[in-house]
Structures are given as C-alpha cells and as structure tokens.
Design a protein around this motif. Structure first.
Motif, short mmCIF file in Angstrom:
data_model
loop_
_atom_site.label_atom_id
_atom_site.label_comp_id
_atom_site.label_asym_id
_atom_site.label_seq_id
_atom_site.Cartn_x
_atom_site.Cartn_y
_atom_site.Cartn_z
N GLY A 1 42.58 29.32 17.20
CA GLY A 1 41.84 29.36 15.95
C GLY A 1 41.53 30.77 15.47
N TYR A 2 41.09 30.84 14.24
CA TYR A 2 40.74 32.11 13.62
C TYR A 2 39.31 32.01 13.10
N PRO A 3 38.48 33.02 13.34
CA PRO A 3 37.07 32.93 12.95
C PRO A 3 36.90 32.87 11.45
N LEU A 4 36.01 31.99 11.03
CA LEU A 4 35.67 31.89 9.61
C LEU A 4 34.63 32.94 9.26
N PRO A 5 34.61 33.39 8.01
CA PRO A 5 33.61 34.39 7.63
C PRO A 5 32.20 33.83 7.71
N THR A 6 31.25 34.69 8.00
CA THR A 6 29.85 34.31 8.07
C THR A 6 29.06 35.11 7.03
N VAL A 7 27.90 34.58 6.68
CA VAL A 7 27.01 35.25 5.73
C VAL A 7 25.69 35.49 6.41
N ASP A 8 25.41 36.76 6.72
CA ASP A 8 24.13 37.11 7.35
C ASP A 8 23.85 36.25 8.58
N ASP A 9 24.87 36.11 9.45
CA ASP A 9 24.78 35.38 10.71
C ASP A 9 24.65 33.88 10.53
N TYR A 10 24.90 33.36 9.34
CA TYR A 10 24.93 31.93 9.13
C TYR A 10 26.39 31.50 8.97
N GLY A 11 26.75 30.42 9.65
CA GLY A 11 28.11 29.92 9.60
C GLY A 11 28.15 28.42 9.43
N LEU A 12 29.34 27.83 9.60
CA LEU A 12 29.52 26.40 9.39
C LEU A 12 29.15 25.62 10.65
N GLN A 13 28.72 24.39 10.45
CA GLN A 13 28.33 23.50 11.55
C GLN A 13 28.73 22.08 11.19
N ASN A 14 29.26 21.34 12.19
CA ASN A 14 29.65 19.93 12.00
C ASN A 14 30.59 19.78 10.80
N SER A 15 31.63 20.58 10.78
CA SER A 15 32.55 20.61 9.65
C SER A 15 33.64 19.56 9.79
N ILE A 16 34.12 19.07 8.66
CA ILE A 16 35.26 18.17 8.64
C ILE A 16 36.23 18.64 7.57
N ILE A 17 37.51 18.28 7.76
CA ILE A 17 38.56 18.62 6.81
C ILE A 17 38.94 17.37 6.02
N VAL B 1 36.82 21.70 2.91
CA VAL B 1 35.98 21.77 4.10
C VAL B 1 34.59 21.29 3.69
N CYS B 2 34.14 20.19 4.29
CA CYS B 2 32.77 19.71 4.09
C CYS B 2 31.95 20.11 5.31
N SER B 3 30.82 20.74 5.10
CA SER B 3 30.12 21.30 6.25
C SER B 3 28.64 21.47 5.98
N ASP B 4 27.89 21.55 7.08
CA ASP B 4 26.51 22.03 7.04
C ASP B 4 26.53 23.52 7.39
N ALA B 5 25.40 24.17 7.24
CA ALA B 5 25.27 25.59 7.61
C ALA B 5 24.20 25.72 8.68
N SER B 6 24.39 26.69 9.56
CA SER B 6 23.40 26.92 10.60
C SER B 6 23.44 28.37 11.03
N PHE B 7 22.37 28.79 11.71
CA PHE B 7 22.30 30.13 12.26
C PHE B 7 23.18 30.17 13.50
N ILE B 8 24.17 31.04 13.52
CA ILE B 8 25.21 30.99 14.55
C ILE B 8 24.65 31.18 15.94
N GLU B 9 23.66 32.05 16.13
CA GLU B 9 23.14 32.30 17.47
C GLU B 9 22.52 31.06 18.10
N GLU B 10 22.15 30.10 17.29
CA GLU B 10 21.56 28.88 17.83
C GLU B 10 22.60 27.99 18.50
N ASP B 11 23.87 28.15 18.09
CA ASP B 11 24.89 27.23 18.54
C ASP B 11 25.98 27.86 19.37
N TYR B 12 26.16 29.19 19.26
CA TYR B 12 27.30 29.82 19.93
C TYR B 12 26.80 30.97 20.78
#
Length: 486
Positions: free
Chosen positions: A450-466, A475-486
């Motif tokens: 895989g290839y990393p998706l861009p983030t905005v101020d440490d917020y990224g995608l969560q529970n995404s579907i294509i 891409v349908c997705s929620d957003a979350s603070f990346i440090e909480e999940d990764y």
C-alpha cells in the motif's frame, strides 16, 4: 480562532450529505461530508478554538471612580488572562445560502488578573495604595461567526470571507485576593462592563486574525502540483462552492498535465453528477474520482514516451541469449548464435482505463521488440504485438491505499520479423507465463503493502470503504486522529 481548526473544518467540508452533488464543469475530483461529519467538524472546531483562546492576554484596563468618604480611586487592572474556557451548553453549525454559521452558546470562562489602586483626597493628602490579584468567572458567553467561501474571480483559488463575527458575555463575577470591601464593589460597578468588553473584543479579534491567516493560506495554495519530471496534477478549484442546508460542495479539476504545460481546459466529457450515497453506511465524508483522471494520466505519460521498458537484465540472465531461444525461434539462433539480447517493451497506444461497478479495468497494447546485441549495437530482429486486459481492485488498509491486479485476457501476434516466420503460439505461451508468474506477482507485491494517504494535521481516514459506480470510484470514510489508531 486559530487557523488550524478552521483549516481542518474546510478540509472536511468537501461535499454534500445526501442525494446528488451538483455537477461542476471541468471538475473531476469531488468529495462529500454527511451530518455525522459536520458534527465531527463542529466538535473539533470548538475544541481547537478553545485551545487558541486559552492563555489569551487582554489589554490593560485603567479607570477612576469617586468613592464616598475615601476620595478618587485610580484602579489599574493588568495581566488579564483567559485561563480556561468550558462549553457546557449547546454548539451548532449551520450551512445555508448566506454562508457557514458556527455558534457556541452557554460557554463559561475563567480569567485571572492583577489589580492596583491609588486613593488621594483632602482627607488623605499623602495618598494610599494597594495591589493584589483577582479571579473572574464569565458566564453565559456566546461566540459566533459566519463564513463565506468563493472561487476568487473564477481563477481556481478559494477566497474565505468573514461576513459576521462576535462574542457576547452574559455576566461575570469577581473574587478579590486582598483589598477592601469598597474596592470589590468599585470593580463591579465601574469595571464590569470594561472587563466584559475586553473579553468580547479579545475573542473577536482572535477570530478575525485566524480567518485572515487561513485566507492567506488558501491564497497561497498551488493550482498545479508537480508529481515528477513528466506529470503534474491540476488542483485548481472549479466553480463556486455550493452551500445547502446541510453541506458544502467543492470540486477540483483533478486532471494530469505535462509538467511544462500551461493549465488549460482539457477535452473530456463533462456534466456528470456524483452520487453522495455510501451504501447506506453513516460515513463522515466521501471523496470521488472520475475515470477521466486516470485517463489523463495515461495520456500524459504515453505522449511523454514514458511507457517504455528496456529489459537487459533478468534473474535468469541466460534467457537474454539467443541460445535459450534456439528451440522456440531456431532461425534466431542460427543467424545470431550465442549473442546477447535485449527486449524493448513499449505501449503502442495510451492504456484504456475504465471504472466499472466492481473494479477498475485496463486494456494495454504493447509492442515487444526483440533486439540482438552485436558489436555494441542493438539490432531489432522481430516485433510482437500484445494486447492485455486486466482488472484492479482497490482497498483501504488503515491509512494506506492498496490494490490487486488480475490478468483477464491476453493475445499476441507477429507485427514484423527480419528472421522469417516465428512460432507465435510458442512465444505467446512464453509471454503469458512470464506475465502470470513474474510480472503480475511482482506488481501485486508492490501494491499489497500500500501507499500512505495524505493526512491533514495528523488526522486521517478510519473505517474506509471503496465504492465503484461508473464512471466514479469513491472512498467513504470517517476521520480520526492517527496517533489514536496507529
């Protein structure tokens, strides 16, 4: 209001919540935010707004008042600092034709300050003075702002305007550390309005400052992003954002161009509507990419001559010698015995890419030219045309986008030969085996990680579907603070 929070809000407010997005002419990348996403953006906006206000220092206040039996008291309030803000009541984010409205009601704030007074009168000719600290509780505070977002002069850049803003303080209480009772009453009577006004003006000024900084950031955004020495992505905004009662719609051009080209309209079919549905799932946002984005990339790299591969090294290097081909192409070995070879693979036309209802399909036509290396010169001896059709499925793994390629059909025919007629069925079998056992597995290994998706101020995608919905992939997705999940 610090630029951070509003900047992230605008990243989220990228499209509508239900039904269809109004089509944007020349716009091939768009996105969506649902009511769930609006609530997330609102909460984040309030949270980051509080962070920007805490520790805000307000201007010094100086005033004089006449105190019975004491005389004229000159009081100076300094180091007035907002220590904490709490939102215990309601917040709302409304979107309409007039703009984006954010309102925080029923907030409270704690302030600290230093006070100093000097009293002089004919009873006390030498004057008296004292100093100390105080804490202030602000209640019933309301903060609101109205924003408007437009494509400035239709030149591909967004202009953020602050249409209305302000802060209102309901009431406040003051607790003195030291000082006489008359001083407390003096502060309440003579300084209550001054302190309230100072809080209102300080927070309002912070809002205006934040919006100005954010607008400067938007104005500085590039309209074209160079990806490499060949291609650039046209990221200029298309049309004006569309405001509805529950959403904001924004689109960008999204097409690939040559790096050296000046941005210009491209000849692609326009006027598609984008479905904002996410299969019944309550997702915060939806980002949609039209198949014309992939087609433009294919055309740019083909016209630049970048779809060409020269194979002169292999793990089994013996394969690149005519001796290895003596049973498949005997005449090649007879004319060039034990000579090294080189294989030139080049696309004969731009790959055709189409988004289907389950995956992305691609049809690639390539010419495989066999070169013999003799005396330091590459001599072309034969050319085989190959047509390949494949499909690619895409998935989101964490904050990475990954994929898998499947070979669908394969055919080959002899385009020309300088060494006589070839046994094309044997060559076709050889190329097919190489595709299935070497080329496709290699590509899938690269895509699997895989290839990393861009983030905005440490917020990224969560529970995404294509989702695939011709001619869009979304891409349908929620957003979350990346440090909480990764």
């Amino acid at each position: 209001m610090a630029p951070f929070n509003l900047f992230f809000l605008l990243h989220l407010l990228f499209i509508p919540a239900s039904g269809y997005v109004q089509p944007f002419e020349d716009g091939f990348i768009s996105g969506v935010i649902s009511n769930k996403g609006l609530d997330f953006a609102k909460d984040l906006l309030v949270e980051k707004g509080i962070e920007s206000i805490v520790l805000l220092k307000l201007p010094e206040i100086e005033n004089s008042a006449q105190v019975s039996l004491v005389g004229t008291a000159k009081v100076v309030l300094s180091d007035i600092t907002i220590k904490d803000v709490q939102v215990n009541s309601s917040t709302s984010l409304r979107i309409g034709e007039s703009g984006i409205v954010v309102v925080v009601s029923g907030a409270t704030a704690d302030l600290s300050m230093k006070w100093k007074y000097t009293v002089s009168s004919w009873l006390i000719p030498i004057g008296i003075s004292d100093s100390g600290t105080a804490s202030i509780k602000v209640k019933g505070m309301q903060v609101g702002l109205t924003l408007n977002l437009k494509n400035q002069d239709q030149e591909g850049r967004l202009k953020l305007s602050l249409l209305d803003y302000g802060c209102y303080v309901g009431d406040l209480s003051i607790k003195l550390d030291g000082g006489a009772a008359w001083l407390y009453q003096l502060l309440v009577d003579a300084f209550e309005d001054n302190i309230a006004s100072s809080v209102e003006e300080g927070i309002s000024g912070k809002i205006k400052e934040g919006i100005t900084k954010l607008d400067n950031v938007l104005q500085a955004l590039p309209k074209q992003i160079s990806l490499d020495e060949t291609a650039a992505l046209n990221v200029s905004f298309v049309g004006n954002p569309v405001l509805s009662n529950s959403s904001v719609a924004i689109a960008i051009n999204g097409l690939f161009t040559r790096t050296s080209d000046i941005l210009a309209p491209q000849n692609y079919k326009k006027g598609y509507k984008v479905s904002s549905a996410c299969g019944g799932l309550p997702k915060m946002m939806k980002i949609s990419i039209h198949e014309n984005v992939f087609k433009s990339a294919s055309l740019v790299y083909f016209n630049a001559g970048k779809m060409q591969l020269i194979i002169d090294e292999l793990p089994d290097q013996a394969f690149l010698n005519t001796a290895e081909w003596r049973f498949i192409v005997p005449q090649l070995y007879k004319r060039y015995p034990n000579d090294d070879m080189q294989i030139n693979v080049s696309a004969s036309s731009p790959p055709f890419i189409q988004v289907g209802y389950q995956d992305i399909g691609a049809t690639v036509s390539v010419d495989i030219t066999i070169n013999v290396l003799e005396g330091g010169e590459a001599i072309p001896v034969a050319c085989i045309s190959v047509d390949i059709s494949a499909s690619c499925s895409v998935e989101i793994l964490g904050n990475n986008i990954a994929g898998r390629i499947r070979l669908q059909n394969f055919s080959a025919y002899l385009k020309w030969s300088k060494i006589g007629k070839l046994r094309i069925h044997l060559i076709q079998s050889l190329v097919s085996s190489a595709l299935k056992t070497i080329v496709v597995p290699y590509l899938n290994r690269q895509l699997k990680s895989g290839y990393p998706l861009p983030t905005v101020d440490d917020y990224g995608l969560q529970n995404s579907i294509i989702l695939y919905n011709y001619p869009w992939i979304s891409v349908c997705s929620d957003a979350s603070f990346i440090e909480e999940d990764y």
